[in-house]
Design a protein around this motif. Structure first.
Motif, PDB file in Angstrom:
ATOM      1  N   VAL A 187      35.745  49.279  33.071  1.00 59.47           N
ATOM      2  CA  VAL A 187      35.693  48.065  33.878  1.00 59.47           C
ATOM      3  C   VAL A 187      35.356  48.399  35.329  1.00 59.47           C
ATOM      4  O   VAL A 187      34.547  47.705  35.965  1.00 59.47           O
ATOM      5  N   CYS A 189      43.442  44.707  28.097  1.00 58.53           N
ATOM      6  CA  CYS A 189      42.232  44.208  28.748  1.00 58.53           C
ATOM      7  C   CYS A 189      42.550  43.287  29.920  1.00 58.53           C
ATOM      8  O   CYS A 189      41.790  43.256  30.899  1.00 58.53           O
ATOM      9  N   PHE A 249      41.139  44.257  33.485  1.00 58.55           N
ATOM     10  CA  PHE A 249      40.367  43.196  34.140  1.00 58.55           C
ATOM     11  C   PHE A 249      40.808  43.039  35.592  1.00 58.55           C
ATOM     12  O   PHE A 249      39.994  43.086  36.518  1.00 58.55           O
ATOM     13  N   THR A 269      35.089  44.651  30.480  1.00 58.82           N
ATOM     14  CA  THR A 269      36.271  44.224  29.727  1.00 58.82           C
ATOM     15  C   THR A 269      35.931  44.024  28.254  1.00 58.82           C
ATOM     16  O   THR A 269      36.733  44.359  27.363  1.00 58.82           O
TER      17      THR A 269
END
Length: 561
Positions: A444, A365, A369, A490
């Protein structure tokens, strides 16, 4: 000489292209090359075997995967769309609470959800036996299993995609459009079919794609509920387990072609019309339900929906409290205690899967991100040749089923390459975080892009006109504005990664096995209480992340859809 703007665009694109080529395109190409190999030489024999006379198992699995996925889309829509319409268009007591409960299946990972359904609605399940005893029947009136079991589990776990996208679309529709239709004499059905439903189409297409892809990659439900029922995701797994990577690659390519074909069809269907509104909406409009009978019916519907939705979670909790040997031949569990949790706390090694899941999901993540912010900014705010191609590359992991992503990782990184920095990644800790990263890039990027498209370019230009450097403007102006979109994507990526099973089952090792794999291992050893306790920990971790994100960062998972 390149001007400053073009240099900045190039600097942004270099890491994006390297990541997409190295970890999305290259693994897919390696899988395609492997599918044309037989004993190390170029051959079409794998495809001849897949479609030939001896290929009944593969063709049956392909057909089963397609029609199960189409039915999963239908039944998920049948549940999600009406619920979204009722909870977002009518105001009645408890509406807000019921609407929040409606997304509870999203915190139930696939393997855990299937296990709960087995003990809730299976032949020895609580509900069928309770009805049998209540009405003094000679045998249970029903039990889920086989194809019906797969469809029920899919509908329960996947309808939130339709619920969330439909809710978001309904809240963005200008109420004046529907009011104008009513004023012109249209009835409720005509308004819904000719005005509301067409405006929902983009969201419904996105939800259909999500459900179709997730269903095509479904592993847990066919594996546990329908022994002997062939689907292509299981065939890939069995080929890999038997060491036939060439056939596994071929099956992966076929599954990819089917998924991309469905994507193209849905895109064609969506692009037949223009769904944009000429006016701006003034916010969601809900009709107050004043009729006492109708109000009572809606409250009753909300309560029944809440009970049905929370029953799998309650069953999982009950199973986790049943000590080993406390529920064998008996119809119902006879005793409850915290023994399974005590065993978890007493043995430090038992926490290894929990720690692995958290660490690998966190690493993945962090990657999506950062990558999501950079990629979305380049796609929305920069002009360059090949933007459409870059957008397609970003969305490839969303189109590919999870089992195909797993096979791509195996075939690309079972040997040293420049993209693995000269190391073999298969069999190491890092292969799973990398797979999670690739798998959830689109979540994302998509959620961040939606926010960036709403940001006026003049905001960024004003900061630069006041003397701010580009990076300072990007860090202090752009990122704070787009942060809700970035965090929502995320968050959804983390929730999915913690519960990820189809990719994990192909790539895990003893040292990096996540919670989902440990649950499967406990089920194989018939340690149902331990498996349920792990499941409750998994659900608890997901719930905690969602609560913290919602309360402190004002981020909700449905914003990512």
């Amino acid at each position: 000489m390149l001007n400053a703007q073009k240099r900045k665009t190039i600097l942004l694109l270099i890491p994006i292209i390297l990541v997409l080529v190295g970890y999305v395109l290259y693994p897919s190409i390696e899988t395609m090359i492997e599918s044309f190999k037989r004993n190390g030489t170029f051959s079409l024999e794998n495809y001849q075997d897949f479609f030939g006379e001896k290929a009944n198992a593969n063709l049956e699995a392909l057909w089963n995967s397609v029609w199960i996925s189409l039915l999963s889309v239908f039944f998920s829509a049948l549940i999600g769309i009406p619920l979204a319409y009722i909870f977002n268009r009518y105001d009645f007591p408890g509406r807000k609470f019921f609407s929040s409960i409606a997304i509870m299946p999203i915190v139930l990972p696939s393997l855990v959800g299937v296990m709960a359904f087995m003990y809730l609605y299976g032949e020895a399940g609580l509900i069928p036996n309770m009805i049998k005893d209540l009405f003094r029947l000679s045998e249970v009136p029903f039990s889920i299993g086989g194809i019906s079991g797969i469809l029920i589990v899919h509908a329960y776990t996947m309808y939130p995609y339709f619920y969330m996208t439909t809710s978001s679309a309904l809240n963005n529709i200008d109420p004046s459009l529907e009011e104008s239709a009513y004023n012109l004499g249209a009835n409720r059905f005509e308004v819904f079919w000719k005005i509301t439903f067409p405006l929902l189409t983009p969201g419904l297409v996105a939800a259909s794609l999500l459900v179709f892809m997730v269903s095509m990659a479904s592993f847990s439900a066919p594996f546990l509920l329908a022994g002997g029922f062939r689907v292509l995701s299981l065939q890939i797994y069995f080929s890999k387990m038997n060491g036939d990577l060439e056939m596994a690659a071929t099956q992966s390519i076929i599954l990819t072609v089917v998924s991309i074909s469905f994507l193209l069809f849905m895109r064609w269907y969506q692009n037949r019309r223009d769904y944009r509104m000429a006016s701006k909406g003034i916010g969601a409009h809900r009709s107050e339900v004043n009729n006492p009978f109708l109000k009572g019916c809606m409250v009753t519907l909300g309560i029944l929906a809440m009970i049905i939705l929370l029953l799998p979670h309650a069953t999982l909790l009950i199973l986790s409290l049943v000590p080993e040997g406390g529920w064998t031949w008996q119809t119902y569990p006879q005793s409850f205690n915290l023994e399974n949790y005590r065993l978890l706390f007493d043995d430090p090694n038992i926490w290894d899967p929990v720690r692995n899941s958290l660490i690998m999901s966190f690493i993945a993540c962090i990657g999506v991100f950062v990558f999501g912010i950079i990629t979305s900014y380049a796609l929305v705010k920069r002009k360059f040749i090949g933007k459409n191609l870059l957008d397609i590359l970003v969305m490839i992991p969303w189109v590919l089923p999870a089992t195909v992503v797993g096979m791509n990782m195996i075939l690309a990184f079972n040997k040293a390459s420049i993209f693995s920095f000269g190391h073999i990644l298969v069999g190491t800790f890092w292969i799973l975080p990398l797979a999670y990263f690739v798998r959830f890039i689109p979540l994302v990027v998509r959620s961040t892009t939606a926010v960036l498209e709403q940001m006026d370019d003049s905001i960024e230009e004003a900061a630069q006109n006041l003397g701010a450097k580009w990076f300072y403007t990007f860090r202090r102006v752009v990122i704070p504005i787009i942060m809700p979109g970035v965090l929502s994507g995320t968050l959804l990526a983390f929730v999915q990664a913690v519960g990820e099973f189809p990719t994990s089952v192909l790539l895990y090792t003893l040292g990096n096995r996540p919670i989902s794999i440990e649950i499967m291992n406990q089920l194989r050893m018939f340690n149902m209480g331990q498996a349920a306790a792990y499941g409750m920990i998994q659900v608890g971790l997901i719930a905690i992340v969602m609560i913290i994100s919602s309360k402190f960062f004002k981020v909700k998972a449905d914003n990512a859809l």
